[in-house]
Design a protein around this motif. Structure first.
Motif, PDB file in Angstrom:
ATOM      1  N   GLN A  44      38.744  95.466  62.753  1.00 47.64           N
ATOM      2  CA  GLN A  44      39.189  96.855  62.913  1.00 47.64           C
ATOM      3  C   GLN A  44      38.855  97.677  61.673  1.00 47.64           C
ATOM      4  O   GLN A  44      38.396  98.822  61.782  1.00 47.64           O
ATOM      5  CB  GLN A  44      40.685  96.894  63.210  1.00 47.64           C
ATOM      6  CG  GLN A  44      41.008  96.358  64.585  1.00 47.64           C
ATOM      7  CD  GLN A  44      42.504  96.228  64.834  1.00 47.64           C
ATOM      8  OE1 GLN A  44      43.307  96.167  63.914  1.00 47.64           O
ATOM      9  NE2 GLN A  44      42.874  96.187  66.115  1.00 47.64           N
ATOM     10  N   LEU A  45      39.079  97.101  60.497  1.00 50.71           N
ATOM     11  CA  LEU A  45      38.769  97.801  59.253  1.00 50.71           C
ATOM     12  C   LEU A  45      37.266  98.084  59.163  1.00 50.71           C
ATOM     13  O   LEU A  45      36.852  99.167  58.760  1.00 50.71           O
ATOM     14  CB  LEU A  45      39.222  96.963  58.053  1.00 50.71           C
ATOM     15  CG  LEU A  45      38.942  97.554  56.676  1.00 50.71           C
ATOM     16  CD1 LEU A  45      39.643  98.888  56.495  1.00 50.71           C
ATOM     17  CD2 LEU A  45      39.371  96.569  55.600  1.00 50.71           C
ATOM     18  N   MET A  46      36.449  97.108  59.557  1.00 50.64           N
ATOM     19  CA  MET A  46      35.002  97.254  59.496  1.00 50.64           C
ATOM     20  C   MET A  46      34.532  98.455  60.330  1.00 50.64           C
ATOM     21  O   MET A  46      33.745  99.283  59.863  1.00 50.64           O
ATOM     22  CB  MET A  46      34.331  95.981  59.993  1.00 50.64           C
ATOM     23  CG  MET A  46      32.827  96.030  60.026  1.00 50.64           C
ATOM     24  SD  MET A  46      32.086  94.517  60.646  1.00 50.64           S
ATOM     25  CE  MET A  46      32.611  94.532  62.351  1.00 50.64           C
ATOM     26  N   VAL A  47      35.025  98.558  61.542  1.00 53.88           N
ATOM     27  CA  VAL A  47      34.613  99.665  62.411  1.00 53.88           C
ATOM     28  C   VAL A  47      35.065 101.002  61.823  1.00 53.88           C
ATOM     29  O   VAL A  47      34.286 101.966  61.769  1.00 53.88           O
ATOM     30  CB  VAL A  47      35.164  99.461  63.845  1.00 53.88           C
ATOM     31  CG1 VAL A  47      34.932 100.700  64.695  1.00 53.88           C
ATOM     32  CG2 VAL A  47      34.531  98.239  64.484  1.00 53.88           C
ATOM     33  N   THR A  48      36.296 101.047  61.358  1.00 57.05           N
ATOM     34  CA  THR A  48      36.813 102.286  60.763  1.00 57.05           C
ATOM     35  C   THR A  48      35.991 102.682  59.542  1.00 57.05           C
ATOM     36  O   THR A  48      35.614 103.849  59.384  1.00 57.05           O
ATOM     37  CB  THR A  48      38.292 102.098  60.359  1.00 57.05           C
ATOM     38  OG1 THR A  48      39.043 101.749  61.511  1.00 57.05           O
ATOM     39  CG2 THR A  48      38.863 103.364  59.752  1.00 57.05           C
ATOM     40  N   GLU A  49      35.698 101.712  58.676  1.00 58.55           N
ATOM     41  CA  GLU A  49      34.910 101.997  57.472  1.00 58.55           C
ATOM     42  C   GLU A  49      33.532 102.525  57.814  1.00 58.55           C
ATOM     43  O   GLU A  49      33.033 103.434  57.155  1.00 58.55           O
ATOM     44  CB  GLU A  49      34.745 100.729  56.630  1.00 58.55           C
ATOM     45  CG  GLU A  49      35.962 100.333  55.851  1.00 58.55           C
ATOM     46  CD  GLU A  49      35.752  99.044  55.068  1.00 58.55           C
ATOM     47  OE1 GLU A  49      34.805  98.288  55.385  1.00 58.55           O
ATOM     48  OE2 GLU A  49      36.533  98.800  54.160  1.00 58.55           O
ATOM     49  N   LYS A  50      32.901 101.942  58.827  1.00 63.63           N
ATOM     50  CA  LYS A  50      31.547 102.358  59.192  1.00 63.63           C
ATOM     51  C   LYS A  50      31.539 103.802  59.712  1.00 63.63           C
ATOM     52  O   LYS A  50      30.645 104.579  59.376  1.00 63.63           O
ATOM     53  CB  LYS A  50      30.945 101.403  60.217  1.00 63.63           C
ATOM     54  CG  LYS A  50      30.610 100.059  59.593  1.00 63.63           C
ATOM     55  CD  LYS A  50      29.841  99.188  60.531  1.00 63.63           C
ATOM     56  CE  LYS A  50      29.503  97.858  59.906  1.00 63.63           C
ATOM     57  NZ  LYS A  50      28.781  97.923  58.655  1.00 63.63           N
ATOM     58  N   ILE A  51      32.527 104.142  60.507  1.00 61.94           N
ATOM     59  CA  ILE A  51      32.611 105.513  61.024  1.00 61.94           C
ATOM     60  C   ILE A  51      32.834 106.490  59.875  1.00 61.94           C
ATOM     61  O   ILE A  51      32.180 107.543  59.794  1.00 61.94           O
ATOM     62  CB  ILE A  51      33.716 105.620  62.095  1.00 61.94           C
ATOM     63  CG1 ILE A  51      33.311 104.825  63.332  1.00 61.94           C
ATOM     64  CG2 ILE A  51      34.009 107.076  62.433  1.00 61.94           C
ATOM     65  CD1 ILE A  51      34.428 104.626  64.350  1.00 61.94           C
ATOM     66  N   LEU A  52      33.747 106.153  58.967  1.00 57.11           N
ATOM     67  CA  LEU A  52      34.022 107.040  57.831  1.00 57.11           C
ATOM     68  C   LEU A  52      32.813 107.161  56.907  1.00 57.11           C
ATOM     69  O   LEU A  52      32.498 108.256  56.434  1.00 57.11           O
ATOM     70  CB  LEU A  52      35.234 106.531  57.049  1.00 57.11           C
ATOM     71  CG  LEU A  52      36.580 106.642  57.760  1.00 57.11           C
ATOM     72  CD1 LEU A  52      37.675 105.954  56.949  1.00 57.11           C
ATOM     73  CD2 LEU A  52      36.935 108.097  58.021  1.00 57.11           C
ATOM     74  N   ALA A  53      32.130 106.054  56.652  1.00 57.06           N
ATOM     75  CA  ALA A  53      30.960 106.084  55.762  1.00 57.06           C
ATOM     76  C   ALA A  53      29.833 106.931  56.362  1.00 57.06           C
ATOM     77  O   ALA A  53      29.171 107.689  55.642  1.00 57.06           O
ATOM     78  CB  ALA A  53      30.472 104.665  55.484  1.00 57.06           C
ATOM     79  N   ALA A  54      29.627 106.804  57.665  1.00 58.54           N
ATOM     80  CA  ALA A  54      28.582 107.606  58.324  1.00 58.54           C
ATOM     81  C   ALA A  54      28.926 109.091  58.263  1.00 58.54           C
ATOM     82  O   ALA A  54      28.061 109.933  57.994  1.00 58.54           O
ATOM     83  CB  ALA A  54      28.400 107.156  59.773  1.00 58.54           C
ATOM     84  N   GLY A  55      30.192 109.426  58.486  1.00 58.15           N
ATOM     85  CA  GLY A  55      30.625 110.817  58.399  1.00 58.15           C
ATOM     86  C   GLY A  55      30.474 111.372  56.998  1.00 58.15           C
ATOM     87  O   GLY A  55      30.027 112.508  56.802  1.00 58.15           O
TER      88      GLY A  55
END
Length: 88
Positions: A44-55
């Protein structure tokens, strides 16, 4: 000569990002293969981090940041994940 150094640095930074990212992938896959609540939380953390990093990268580019700054930002995040996952 300065232009050449800029391209060299960018190439090295991208190469390092690729290698550091692979280390994090190995750590995460190992954790997920073992399963359990920690693996679920990491997924869950991985997916959240990836979305935030892309944004964040998109916002940096929209505000005129250089490619080097975006790569540097990603490397900082990847290194933090490597440290966290290794338990250091």
């Amino acid at each position: 000569m300065t232009m050449l150094f800029g391209w060299w640095k960018m190439g090295m930074d991208l190469s390092m990002l690729a290698m550091e990212s692979q280390g994090v992938v190995v750590q995460r896959l190992t954790m997920m293969a073992m399963g359990g609540p920690a693996a679920q939380a990491e997924a869950q953390l991985m997916v959240t981090e990836k979305i935030l990093a892309a944004g964040e990268a998109a916002m940096m580019i929209a505000m005129g940041a250089s490619n080097g700054k975006v790569v540097s930002s990603y490397r900082t995040k990847v290194r933090a994940n490597a440290v966290r996952l290794s338990g250091r």
